[in-house]
Design an enzyme around this catalytic site. Sequence first.
Site, PDB file in Angstrom:
ATOM      1  N   HIS A  19       3.052  -6.591   2.642  1.00 18.65           N
ATOM      2  CA  HIS A  19       3.507  -5.203   2.663  1.00 18.65           C
ATOM      3  C   HIS A  19       2.730  -4.417   1.634  1.00 18.65           C
ATOM      4  O   HIS A  19       2.411  -4.949   0.561  1.00 18.65           O
ATOM      5  CB  HIS A  19       5.012  -5.119   2.355  1.00 18.65           C
ATOM      6  CG  HIS A  19       5.616  -3.828   2.777  1.00 18.65           C
ATOM      7  ND1 HIS A  19       5.581  -2.707   1.984  1.00 18.65           N
ATOM      8  CD2 HIS A  19       6.217  -3.476   3.925  1.00 18.65           C
ATOM      9  CE1 HIS A  19       6.156  -1.717   2.633  1.00 18.65           C
ATOM     10  NE2 HIS A  19       6.551  -2.150   3.812  1.00 18.65           N
ATOM     11  N   ASP A  58       9.601  -7.024  10.080  1.00 19.74           N
ATOM     12  CA  ASP A  58       9.189  -7.350  11.447  1.00 19.74           C
ATOM     13  C   ASP A  58       9.302  -8.846  11.750  1.00 19.74           C
ATOM     14  O   ASP A  58       9.444  -9.235  12.909  1.00 19.74           O
ATOM     15  CB  ASP A  58       7.743  -6.896  11.687  1.00 19.74           C
ATOM     16  CG  ASP A  58       7.643  -5.389  11.683  1.00 19.74           C
ATOM     17  OD1 ASP A  58       8.525  -4.748  12.265  1.00 19.74           O
ATOM     18  OD2 ASP A  58       6.697  -4.861  11.078  1.00 19.74           O
TER      19      ASP A  58
HETATM   20  N1  CMC Z   1      -1.582 -12.554   6.506  1.00 15.44           N
HETATM   21  C1  CMC Z   1      -2.632 -13.086   5.846  1.00 15.44           C
HETATM   22  N2  CMC Z   1      -3.284 -12.440   4.872  1.00 15.44           N
HETATM   23  C2  CMC Z   1      -2.866 -11.199   4.583  1.00 15.44           C
HETATM   24  C3  CMC Z   1      -1.789 -10.585   5.231  1.00 15.44           C
HETATM   25  C4  CMC Z   1      -1.140 -11.314   6.227  1.00 15.44           C
HETATM   26  N3  CMC Z   1      -0.091 -10.798   6.887  1.00 15.44           N
HETATM   27  N4  CMC Z   1      -1.596  -9.347   4.726  1.00 15.44           N
HETATM   28  C5  CMC Z   1      -2.534  -9.183   3.790  1.00 15.44           C
HETATM   29  N5  CMC Z   1      -3.303 -10.291   3.719  1.00 15.44           N
HETATM   30  C6  CMC Z   1      -4.420 -10.504   2.798  1.00 15.44           C
HETATM   31  C7  CMC Z   1      -5.617  -9.660   3.195  1.00 15.44           C
HETATM   32  O1  CMC Z   1      -6.430 -10.325   4.124  1.00 15.44           O
HETATM   33  C8  CMC Z   1      -6.276  -9.441   1.872  1.00 15.44           C
HETATM   34  O2  CMC Z   1      -6.952 -10.605   1.552  1.00 15.44           O
HETATM   35  P1  CMC Z   1      -8.361 -10.547   0.767  1.00 15.44           P
HETATM   36  O3  CMC Z   1      -8.029  -9.913  -0.562  1.00 15.44           O
HETATM   37  O4  CMC Z   1      -8.774 -11.955   0.693  1.00 15.44           O
HETATM   38  O5  CMC Z   1      -9.260  -9.678   1.605  1.00 15.44           O
HETATM   39  C9  CMC Z   1      -5.107  -9.327   0.909  1.00 15.44           C
HETATM   40  O6  CMC Z   1      -4.023 -10.039   1.512  1.00 15.44           O
HETATM   41  C10 CMC Z   1      -4.682  -7.896   0.654  1.00 15.44           C
HETATM   42  O7  CMC Z   1      -4.484  -7.247   1.909  1.00 15.44           O
HETATM   43  P2  CMC Z   1      -4.509  -5.703   2.130  1.00 15.44           P
HETATM   44  O8  CMC Z   1      -4.793  -5.392   3.556  1.00 15.44           O
HETATM   45  O9  CMC Z   1      -5.374  -5.047   1.109  1.00 15.44           O
HETATM   46  O10 CMC Z   1      -3.054  -5.338   1.782  1.00 15.44           O
HETATM   47  P3  CMC Z   1      -2.366  -4.006   2.192  1.00 15.44           P
HETATM   48  O11 CMC Z   1      -1.422  -3.630   1.138  1.00 15.44           O
HETATM   49  O12 CMC Z   1      -3.356  -2.967   2.588  1.00 15.44           O
HETATM   50  O13 CMC Z   1      -1.649  -4.482   3.530  1.00 15.44           O
HETATM   51  C11 CMC Z   1      -0.303  -4.801   5.345  1.00 15.44           C
HETATM   52  C12 CMC Z   1      -0.371  -4.329   3.885  1.00 15.44           C
HETATM   53  C13 CMC Z   1       1.132  -4.683   5.794  1.00 15.44           C
HETATM   54  C14 CMC Z   1      -1.192  -3.910   6.220  1.00 15.44           C
HETATM   55  C15 CMC Z   1      -0.786  -6.268   5.447  1.00 15.44           C
HETATM   56  O14 CMC Z   1      -0.020  -7.093   4.617  1.00 15.44           O
HETATM   57  C16 CMC Z   1      -0.787  -6.782   6.868  1.00 15.44           C
HETATM   58  O15 CMC Z   1      -1.748  -6.579   7.604  1.00 15.44           O
HETATM   59  N6  CMC Z   1       0.322  -7.480   7.279  1.00 15.44           N
HETATM   60  C17 CMC Z   1       0.434  -7.927   8.651  1.00 15.44           C
HETATM   61  C18 CMC Z   1       0.929  -6.795   9.538  1.00 15.44           C
HETATM   62  C19 CMC Z   1       2.374  -6.480   9.325  1.00 15.44           C
HETATM   63  O16 CMC Z   1       3.206  -7.378   9.237  1.00 15.44           O
HETATM   64  N7  CMC Z   1       2.703  -5.181   9.283  1.00 15.44           N
HETATM   65  C20 CMC Z   1       4.069  -4.704   9.108  1.00 15.44           C
HETATM   66  C21 CMC Z   1       4.210  -3.991   7.809  1.00 15.44           C
HETATM   67  S1  CMC Z   1       5.856  -3.719   7.229  1.00 15.44           S
HETATM   68  C22 CMC Z   1       6.889  -3.077   8.418  1.00 15.44           C
HETATM   69  C23 CMC Z   1       6.276  -2.138   9.385  1.00 15.44           C
HETATM   70  O17 CMC Z   1       5.698  -1.138   9.026  1.00 15.44           O
HETATM   71  O18 CMC Z   1       6.401  -2.435  10.560  1.00 15.44           O
END
Ligand code: CMC
Length: 376
Positions: free
Chosen positions: A260, A311
């Site tokens: 998140h 989710d």
């Molecule tokens: N699985 C594996 N690795 C992950 C995930 C995940 N779900 N989420 C983040 N990472 C890794 C990402 O690859 C990155 O790794 P590295 O530093 O090696 O490149 C690191 O963690 C930081 O990720 P980020 O994209 O910079 O983090 P963020 O704060 O921008 O992302 C997020 C937040 C929600 C987009 C992300 O965690 C994600 O893609 N999660 C999966 C999708 C998801 O479940 N979304 C629902 C969000 S909450 C409720 C809603 O809105 O529906």
Amino acid sequence: MSTPAPAYSPGLEGVVAGESAICTVEGGLSYRGYGVGDLAAHCSFDEVAHLLLHGELPTARQLQDFQTRVAAARRLPPPLRDLLAALPKWTTPLDALRTAVSALGHFDQDAADNGHDANLRKAERLLAQIPVAVADQYRLSKGLQPIPARQDLGQAANFLFMLRGTDSPSEEVKALDVSLILYAEHEFNASTFAARVIVSTLSDIHSGVTGAIGALKGPLHGGANEKVMDILLAVGGPGQAEEWTKAALARKERIMGFGHRVYKAGDVRAGILKGFARKMAEAAGETKWEDTADTIERVMAAEKNMFPNLDWPAGRLYHAMKLEIPLYTPIFAMSRIAGWSAHVVEQLDNNRLIRPRSLYKGPGPRAVTPIAGRGA
Ligand code: CMC
């Protein structure tokens, strides 16, 4: 004297982009001051929708009046039903909902009025119409007749009735209702912010909500609850979960339903809904996806220090309720309409155009060569 370079944060991470009295994630998620756990334990979604739209939890009388107004608006203009029936059969329910909300703007009697009271009336109608649009399109896409909404049911029970044509067990209604409470609002998430940006131009609520649904669709936001079940089905069962998760992480894949932008130590909403997902799975006699999910959670915590978001249990809960996967993000929209609308009203009540700057990374200044001199 030159102006200092503006601060830049990719993805606007950590940026405070506006003021709001609707919700905060500081000190635990709360809507208008009430902890989300407290709301889930003691209120119905209908009460929470009233809280978000009108600022206070309703009295018994206010709730009855609110539910009567919403129930009375549970119908679609006939041309919209024809449009939903005419959409290509591969249209996803969320895309159909985006089209439906845009079309509903044409028919709303307050379309031309962007004032506070008119926006609340439009918001209540959208709260009523969105579940009807989802249920009608779902049935029409299967060649089934839509089922008229019931006036005597709350939002969760009526939605299940319109889908199934029968009353649903109270445990299912309760579980869906709690998920709607948890999905209802989340400050400046992507879809809500999109809605605020749109109406900050003094555009209207239907435009804002149509844009919000477009933003919700992506798998990094609302689309994740559908991907959760795709992932669990791909894993196949608890026995394969550890190996599958480690291999996916090694391939640098994202496990949808984890992580998140704001919650780095876990999402309180996921903890609340997890119990409902397992209970529903037990009632359905199929706990294998709960067991699979538990193993994936353990591996994600150990390998990535990453925890589930809402989710993760929501996708499993809806699956245990035998709802089809493409309905999951529309259900999120059915709930978040309360939060989106509250933000649209708040934005327009005290509007300032949302117009940030970008950090330019393109070529430096250069002179145009007329086309004749640019080569073949
Ligand atoms: N699985 C594996 N690795 C992950 C995930 C995940 N779900 N989420 C983040 N990472 C890794 C990402 O690859 C990155 O790794 P590295 O530093 O090696 O490149 C690191 O963690 C930081 O990720 P980020 O994209 O910079 O983090 P963020 O704060 O921008 O992302 C997020 C937040 C929600 C987009 C992300 O965690 C994600 O893609 N999660 C999966 C999708 C998801 O479940 N979304 C629902 C969000 S909450 C409720 C809603 O809105 O529906």
